[in-house]
Scaffold this active site. Structure first.
Site, PDB file in Angstrom:
ATOM      1  N   LEU A   8       0.835  -1.207   0.000  1.00  0.00           N
ATOM      2  CA  LEU A   8       0.000   0.000   0.000  1.00  0.00           C
ATOM      3  C   LEU A   8       0.864   1.249   0.000  1.00  0.00           C
ATOM      4  O   LEU A   8       0.740   2.110  -0.870  1.00  0.00           O
ATOM      5  CB  LEU A   8      -0.933  -0.009   1.215  1.00  0.00           C
ATOM      6  CG  LEU A   8      -1.765   1.268   1.436  1.00  0.00           C
ATOM      7  CD1 LEU A   8      -2.736   1.481   0.277  1.00  0.00           C
ATOM      8  CD2 LEU A   8      -2.511   1.192   2.766  1.00  0.00           C
ATOM      9  N   THR A   9       1.778   1.365   0.964  1.00  0.00           N
ATOM     10  CA  THR A   9       2.554   2.582   1.166  1.00  0.00           C
ATOM     11  C   THR A   9       3.440   2.906  -0.027  1.00  0.00           C
ATOM     12  O   THR A   9       4.017   2.012  -0.647  1.00  0.00           O
ATOM     13  CB  THR A   9       3.427   2.455   2.429  1.00  0.00           C
ATOM     14  OG1 THR A   9       2.589   2.152   3.540  1.00  0.00           O
ATOM     15  CG2 THR A   9       4.194   3.727   2.712  1.00  0.00           C
ATOM     16  N   GLU A  10       3.559   4.212  -0.335  1.00  0.00           N
ATOM     17  CA  GLU A  10       4.421   4.677  -1.410  1.00  0.00           C
ATOM     18  C   GLU A  10       5.361   5.758  -0.912  1.00  0.00           C
ATOM     19  O   GLU A  10       5.078   6.408   0.108  1.00  0.00           O
ATOM     20  CB  GLU A  10       3.572   5.217  -2.571  1.00  0.00           C
ATOM     21  CG  GLU A  10       2.706   4.158  -3.225  1.00  0.00           C
ATOM     22  CD  GLU A  10       1.911   4.666  -4.412  1.00  0.00           C
ATOM     23  OE1 GLU A  10       1.179   3.860  -5.005  1.00  0.00           O
ATOM     24  OE2 GLU A  10       2.037   5.862  -4.752  1.00  0.00           O
ATOM     25  N   SER A  45       7.247  -5.272   3.869  1.00  0.00           N
ATOM     26  CA  SER A  45       7.763  -6.429   4.605  1.00  0.00           C
ATOM     27  C   SER A  45       7.614  -7.694   3.758  1.00  0.00           C
ATOM     28  O   SER A  45       6.560  -7.939   3.171  1.00  0.00           O
ATOM     29  CB  SER A  45       7.004  -6.607   5.919  1.00  0.00           C
ATOM     30  OG  SER A  45       7.261  -5.537   6.797  1.00  0.00           O
ATOM     31  N   GLY A 105      -7.518  -5.285  11.399  1.00  0.00           N
ATOM     32  CA  GLY A 105      -6.965  -6.480  12.019  1.00  0.00           C
ATOM     33  C   GLY A 105      -5.470  -6.378  12.222  1.00  0.00           C
ATOM     34  O   GLY A 105      -4.933  -6.817  13.242  1.00  0.00           O
ATOM     35  N   GLY A 106      -4.775  -5.791  11.241  1.00  0.00           N
ATOM     36  CA  GLY A 106      -3.338  -5.624  11.363  1.00  0.00           C
ATOM     37  C   GLY A 106      -2.960  -4.780  12.561  1.00  0.00           C
ATOM     38  O   GLY A 106      -1.940  -5.029  13.225  1.00  0.00           O
ATOM     39  N   GLU A 112       1.353   0.239  10.155  1.00  0.00           N
ATOM     40  CA  GLU A 112      -0.104  -0.018  10.180  1.00  0.00           C
ATOM     41  C   GLU A 112      -0.888   1.264  10.481  1.00  0.00           C
ATOM     42  O   GLU A 112      -1.968   1.234  11.049  1.00  0.00           O
ATOM     43  CB  GLU A 112      -0.476  -1.108  11.208  1.00  0.00           C
ATOM     44  CG  GLU A 112       0.350  -2.374  11.154  1.00  0.00           C
ATOM     45  CD  GLU A 112       0.075  -3.212   9.921  1.00  0.00           C
ATOM     46  OE1 GLU A 112      -0.194  -2.625   8.875  1.00  0.00           O
ATOM     47  OE2 GLU A 112       0.153  -4.449  10.021  1.00  0.00           O
TER      48      GLU A 112
END
Length: 385
Positions: free
Chosen positions: A130-132, A163, A245-246, A368
């Site tokens: 997701l992260t950029e 990760s 949930g993460g 997260e």
């Protein structure tokens, strides 16, 4: 012992047996190796496969594809015990489980059958993209593009801080297929052997050294439309539900690492004598330990309640998960840091393990969703925004 059960049929004794089995695995396979893995920056694929054999590769994945099928409340207790052994490996297992859950919940039956039987064994691994580099906490501002081309989509962009990158078999990639903002984001299942997929060098990090963290580079990666996970334009919803949930899982990992540090501090203050008395006889030390234990217990209650909110589909689940993540990761780092202080100079030495846990838990306040973003989520829920 396999953990595969029917959640509704679990008794308290069965739950206790599951936690005992996880504790034994953490103590025998993670804890003795944690410092060595950290020092060598070694990712223990063989031990992860053993975790898969135990049922830890699909903790809340349905059992028709080999998943364990447990509740989130059970999963939180499992991640806490794993983190007592090694927070870095426990955290990766959490991320892998988030990917498996996303596929189990949102995939077509063909996608489930293609990926999950292998993922739950942990011989194949998953990564969440997701992260950029330019988006950070503003997840809806991602620029990785997915352009339709006939029956395919062509993905181009860079994902940051991933990760398991370079080790995973499947990457859940969030990419823009439409308008700016959350509604224009779609999730894709990208296999590791897709042409055009490559990875940056392993990041040199403060902690979490036992798991790889790399950029995921998508250079006109072509995938079929059948690789879409869920609905076109539904990726942001999938990403956010996965992160609920993460956040609970990473909070539980903070509890486990901090509990380990607290236990070591209690043992140390009984063994260490200064000015003719044990540290454990000093009221200031006892008060410090009392505060550490109290904060962990309060955090544990928040984590348990947030996990239950996910299980029950509570309307305020996102806010509860944010509260648990914010409080438990802050408390976990603070407890570990105070345990280091109680050890004095010995706490600063790698061989004692305390400084490793401090380094590992520090990132839990960032990933997260940073704890500042958790406050945004909580605050909006409070004011009704």
């Amino acid at each position: 012992m396999s953990l595969t059960v029917t959640p509704a049929a679990l008794t308290d004794e069965e739950r206790a047996a599951i936690i005992d089995a996880v504790r034994e695995f953490a103590q025998s396979r993670l804890a003795p190796n944690a410092l060595d893995w950290d020092r060598r920056k070694h990712f223990p694929r063989d031990v992860l496969a053993e975790a898969g054999e135990l049922g830890l590769g699909g903790i809340y994945v349905r059992d028709d594809v080999g998943g364990t099928g447990l509740r989130r409340t059970d999963a939180a207790a499992i991640f806490e015990q794993l983190a007592v052994g090694d927070p870095a490996i426990a955290a990766y297992i959490s991320i892998h489980n988030m990917v498996a859950w996303m596929i189990d919940t949102n995939a077509t039956e063909a996608q489930r059958q293609e990926w999950l039987p292998r993922l739950v064994t942990m011989r194949d691994l998953g990564a969440y993209c997701l992260t950029e580099p330019g988006a950070g906490s503003d997840a809806a501002a991602i620029t990785t593009s997915a352009i339709a081309d006939g029956d395919d989509y062509v993905l181009t962009g860079v994902k940051q801080f991933i990760s398991g990158a370079g080790e995973a078999s499947v990457y859940v990639v969030m990419a823009r297929t439409g308008e700016p903002g959350a509604k224009g984001i779609t999730a894709f299942l990208v296999p590791a052997d897709a042409p055009g997929l490559s990875f940056g060098p392993n990041e040199q990090k403060m902690g979490w050294n036992a798991q790889p963290t790399r950029q995921v580079i998508l250079d006109e990666v072509r995938v079929p439309a059948a690789a879409i996970l869920g609905e076109l334009g539904g990726g942001f919803r999938i990403a956010m539900k996965g992160l609920n949930g993460g956040r609970v899982n990473i909070a539980a990992c903070s509890l486990g690492g901090a509990q380990w540090a607290l236990d070591r501090a209690v043992r140390y203050v009984h063994e260490r004598f200064t000015f003719g008395e044990a540290l454990a006889e000093r009221q200031s030390v006892v008060f410090t330990l009392a505060d550490m234990a109290t904060e962990l217990q309060a955090a544990r209650a928040l984590v348990r309640d947030a996990a239950r909110a996910i299980d029950e589909g509570a309307p305020d689940a996102a806010a509860q998960c944010a509260m648990a993540k914010r409080f438990a990761t802050d408390a976990g780092f603070d407890v570990a840091n105070r345990a280091l202080q109680l050890h004095g100079g010995y706490g600063y030495l790698h061989e004692y393990g305390i400084e490793k846990v401090v380094r590992d838990l520090r990132v839990h306040q960032i990933l997260e969703g940073t704890n500042e973003i958790m406050r945004v989520i909580i605050g909006r829920a409070v004011v009704g925004a």
